[in-house]
Design a protein around this motif. Structure first.
Motif, short mmCIF file in Angstrom:
data_model
loop_
_atom_site.label_atom_id
_atom_site.label_comp_id
_atom_site.label_asym_id
_atom_site.label_seq_id
_atom_site.Cartn_x
_atom_site.Cartn_y
_atom_site.Cartn_z
N ILE A 280 12.86 9.41 -5.52
CA ILE A 280 13.20 10.58 -6.34
C ILE A 280 14.20 11.42 -5.56
O ILE A 280 13.96 11.80 -4.41
N THR A 281 15.35 11.73 -6.18
CA THR A 281 16.46 12.36 -5.45
C THR A 281 16.74 13.80 -5.86
O THR A 281 17.69 14.40 -5.37
N ASP A 282 15.94 14.35 -6.76
CA ASP A 282 16.26 15.71 -7.24
C ASP A 282 15.10 16.68 -7.04
O ASP A 282 14.88 17.58 -7.84
N VAL A 283 14.33 16.49 -5.98
CA VAL A 283 13.20 17.37 -5.73
C VAL A 283 13.67 18.67 -5.09
O VAL A 283 14.70 18.72 -4.41
N LEU A 284 12.93 19.71 -5.31
CA LEU A 284 13.20 21.01 -4.69
C LEU A 284 12.50 21.08 -3.34
O LEU A 284 11.35 20.63 -3.21
N PRO A 285 13.14 21.63 -2.32
CA PRO A 285 12.51 21.67 -0.99
C PRO A 285 11.33 22.63 -0.96
O PRO A 285 11.34 23.70 -1.56
N GLY A 286 10.27 22.19 -0.26
CA GLY A 286 9.10 23.04 -0.06
C GLY A 286 8.29 23.28 -1.31
O GLY A 286 7.58 24.29 -1.40
N VAL A 287 8.32 22.38 -2.31
CA VAL A 287 7.61 22.56 -3.58
C VAL A 287 6.57 21.45 -3.72
O VAL A 287 6.85 20.28 -3.42
N GLU A 288 5.37 21.78 -4.20
CA GLU A 288 4.33 20.78 -4.43
C GLU A 288 4.60 20.05 -5.76
O GLU A 288 4.82 20.69 -6.79
N TYR A 289 4.56 18.69 -5.71
CA TYR A 289 4.84 17.87 -6.89
C TYR A 289 3.60 17.07 -7.28
O TYR A 289 2.76 16.72 -6.43
N LEU A 290 3.50 16.77 -8.59
CA LEU A 290 2.46 15.92 -9.16
C LEU A 290 3.13 14.63 -9.63
O LEU A 290 4.11 14.68 -10.39
N ILE A 291 2.61 13.49 -9.19
CA ILE A 291 3.23 12.19 -9.46
C ILE A 291 2.19 11.25 -10.06
O ILE A 291 1.06 11.15 -9.57
N GLN A 292 2.57 10.53 -11.15
CA GLN A 292 1.70 9.56 -11.80
C GLN A 292 2.53 8.35 -12.24
O GLN A 292 3.75 8.46 -12.45
N LEU A 293 1.86 7.19 -12.40
CA LEU A 293 2.51 5.96 -12.85
C LEU A 293 1.65 5.26 -13.89
O LEU A 293 0.43 5.43 -13.93
N ARG A 294 2.30 4.42 -14.70
CA ARG A 294 1.62 3.49 -15.59
C ARG A 294 2.48 2.24 -15.72
O ARG A 294 3.66 2.24 -15.33
N ASN A 295 1.91 1.15 -16.28
CA ASN A 295 2.65 -0.11 -16.37
C ASN A 295 2.24 -0.90 -17.61
O ASN A 295 1.23 -0.60 -18.25
N ARG A 296 3.01 -1.92 -17.90
CA ARG A 296 2.73 -2.85 -18.99
C ARG A 296 3.53 -4.12 -18.77
O ARG A 296 4.46 -4.17 -17.96
N GLU A 297 3.15 -5.17 -19.50
CA GLU A 297 3.95 -6.39 -19.47
C GLU A 297 5.26 -6.11 -20.21
O GLU A 297 5.30 -5.35 -21.17
N GLU A 298 6.33 -6.71 -19.75
CA GLU A 298 7.66 -6.33 -20.23
C GLU A 298 7.82 -6.54 -21.74
O GLU A 298 8.47 -5.72 -22.42
N TYR A 299 7.24 -7.61 -22.31
CA TYR A 299 7.52 -7.94 -23.71
C TYR A 299 6.29 -7.83 -24.61
O TYR A 299 6.44 -7.73 -25.83
N ASP A 300 5.09 -7.90 -24.08
CA ASP A 300 3.88 -7.90 -24.90
C ASP A 300 2.89 -6.85 -24.38
O ASP A 300 2.93 -6.44 -23.22
N GLY A 301 1.98 -6.49 -25.28
CA GLY A 301 0.87 -5.64 -24.85
C GLY A 301 1.13 -4.15 -24.97
O GLY A 301 2.07 -3.70 -25.62
N GLN A 302 0.29 -3.40 -24.31
CA GLN A 302 0.29 -1.94 -24.41
C GLN A 302 0.41 -1.32 -23.01
O GLN A 302 0.17 -1.99 -22.00
N TRP A 303 0.79 -0.04 -22.99
CA TRP A 303 0.86 0.69 -21.73
C TRP A 303 -0.55 0.90 -21.19
O TRP A 303 -1.50 1.15 -21.93
N SER A 304 -0.67 0.84 -19.89
CA SER A 304 -1.94 1.16 -19.24
C SER A 304 -2.15 2.68 -19.26
O SER A 304 -1.27 3.44 -19.66
N GLU A 305 -3.30 3.11 -18.79
CA GLU A 305 -3.52 4.54 -18.60
C GLU A 305 -2.71 5.02 -17.39
O GLU A 305 -2.32 4.24 -16.53
N TRP A 306 -2.46 6.32 -17.32
CA TRP A 306 -1.77 6.89 -16.16
C TRP A 306 -2.70 6.86 -14.94
O TRP A 306 -3.92 6.97 -15.06
#
Length: 429
Positions: A280-306
């Motif tokens: 991530i290249t646009d963060v502000l200095p000295g600031v607390e951030y919240l980060i989450q991810l999710r994933n899925r198969e590229e062509y089939d299925g549904q998104w996972s939970e965060w």
């Protein structure tokens, strides 16, 4: 709902014999009365035996009384031999027992349950080669555990009489079924519905149509971590889901990275393909951030939970530190008490020899100067006293009475006086 202590009642179990006849009880009472001479003791015994001869009802080993619990419409009939519950609730479920003469003579288990709710069936796969899992989670509490089974068909839609296979399901806190994976049927339509049976009735879910790859829903990414980079950058790394099978690695997974300052509500989402890291290249200095991810198969299925939120504070440039006074440990190690000016560069030189050399100490020079000034002042003082005291001495010498002078001194004095007089006479005017 009425319960009487009869061995012919449905769901009842007789756990002891019926009470003796009234004549036998009266004979026993008369025999007992003959044993007591005191009328008060006899009266007290009759009261106790009267209580013992009454019918008593218990619910889960607790005495059934109106004042102890809100029983709704409860009535005791025929001297307590009959218990009537006009309206029952799920909380009234339990074991009811009737006691006579201190003994349990009747027991019945009462289950109060509502008609099972219509199940809502959901099915999913966590990996392309994993089993299909179908489940139903009741929204209301269930008193009596129901029985569940799944009816599944893979017949084409155009079939007039599709074949459904019955698959048994398990029930703990919810109903669930597991179907084996079949790679040849990953894109074949499946039709399923759930049947739930209980003591008060049966119910079924609506039909659910799916293909195994359409219901592919992986678990969230695992081991999410953040490394701070110098400047306005944060590097986020993660791993594949823990339930993603190794034989499914040829399937391509895509990710979404969501981040924002923890004090903000505006999320920024970045799509990521075929890799498990992002900077991530646009963060502000000295600031607390919240980060989450999710994933899925590229062509089939549904998104996972965060994933669970990961909190981190961005890099902050360190503030310059003002220099502080330090001490030379080498000079302190000598411990001689001499100032630093007396220590030469050569550590083998003796400080005393160095002090006796041509290097003059400022303290010695000051002592010499002060001593010279004091000497001059003392000399001036002595000379002044001598000059001021001489006339006084002559005057005192001249005024000394002759009688006070010793004979030798007197003779010497007269001799000198005569010489002076002769000299004055020869040198007269």
């Amino acid at each position: 709902m009425e319960y009487t202590p009869s061995p012919y009642m449905d769901q009842s179990t007789t756990t002891s014999s019926t009470p003796a006849s009234e004549s036998d009880s009266e004979d026993e009472e008369m025999d007992t009365e003959g044993e007591y001479d005191d009328e008060e003791c006899l009266k007290e015994n009759r009261v106790k035996r009267g209580i013992m001869l009454r019918f008593q009802w218990q619910w889960d080993k607790k005495l059934v009384r109106k004042e102890d619990r809100d029983w709704g419409e409860i009535t005791f009939l025929q001297g307590g031999a009959v218990l009537s519950l006009a309206s029952v609730r799920p909380a009234d479920t339990g074991k009811y027992t009737c006691h006579h003469n201190g003994r349990e003579i009747f027991a019945v288990k009462v289950i109060v349950a509502e008609h099972p709710e219509t199940p809502s069936l959901s099915c999913y796969k966590k990996s392309p080669s994993s089993k299909i899992r179908c489940e139903w989670r009741p929204q209301k509490p269930i008193i009596k555990r129901p029985s569940c089974y799944l009816l599944l068909s893979t017949s084409p839609f155009h079939t007039n009489t599709p074949k459904f296979n019955q698959i048994p399901c398990s029930y703990s806190s919810h109903c669930w079924c597991a179907l084996d994976n079949n790679d040849d049927k990953l894109r074949v339509f499946h039709t399923a519905f759930l049947c739930v049976t209980s003591i008060v009735g049966n119910t079924t879910s609506s039909l659910k149509n799916f293909t195994p790859l359409d219901i592919l829903k992986p678990d969230p990414p695992s081991n999410v971590s953040v490394q701070l980079e110098q400047g306005r950058e944060m590097r986020v790394t993660w791993n594949l889901p823990m339930s993603w099978k190794q034989q499914d690695n040829y399937y391509r997974i895509i990710y979404e990275l969501k981040y924002r300052p923890s004090v903000s509500s505006n999320d920024q989402v970045i799509g990521i393909k075929h890799r498990c890291s992002h900077t991530i290249t646009d963060v502000l200095p000295g600031v607390e951030y919240l980060i989450q991810l999710r994933n899925r198969e590229e062509y089939d299925g549904q998104w996972s939970e965060w994933t669970s939120p990961v909190y981190t504070r961005s890099w902050t440039e360190p503030q310059p530190v003002e220099p502080t006074e330090t001490y030379d440990s080498n000079s302190l190690e000598l411990g001689s008490g001499f100032p630093a000016a007396y220590y030469p560069d050569d550590p083998t030189t003796n400080p005393v020899d160095y002090l006796n050399s041509s290097h003059e100490s400022p303290h010695v020079l000051w002592i010499v100067v002060v001593f010279a000034i004091l000497s001059v002042i003392l000399a001036v003082y002595i000379l002044r006293n001598v000059l001021l005291k001489r006339p006084t001495d002559i005057h005192e010498f001249a005024t000394t009475k002759p009688a006070d002078v010793m004979p030798a001194e007197k003779a010497r004095f007269e001799d000198i006086a005569k010489k002076l007089m002769k000299k004055c006479q020869h040198e007269g005017p």
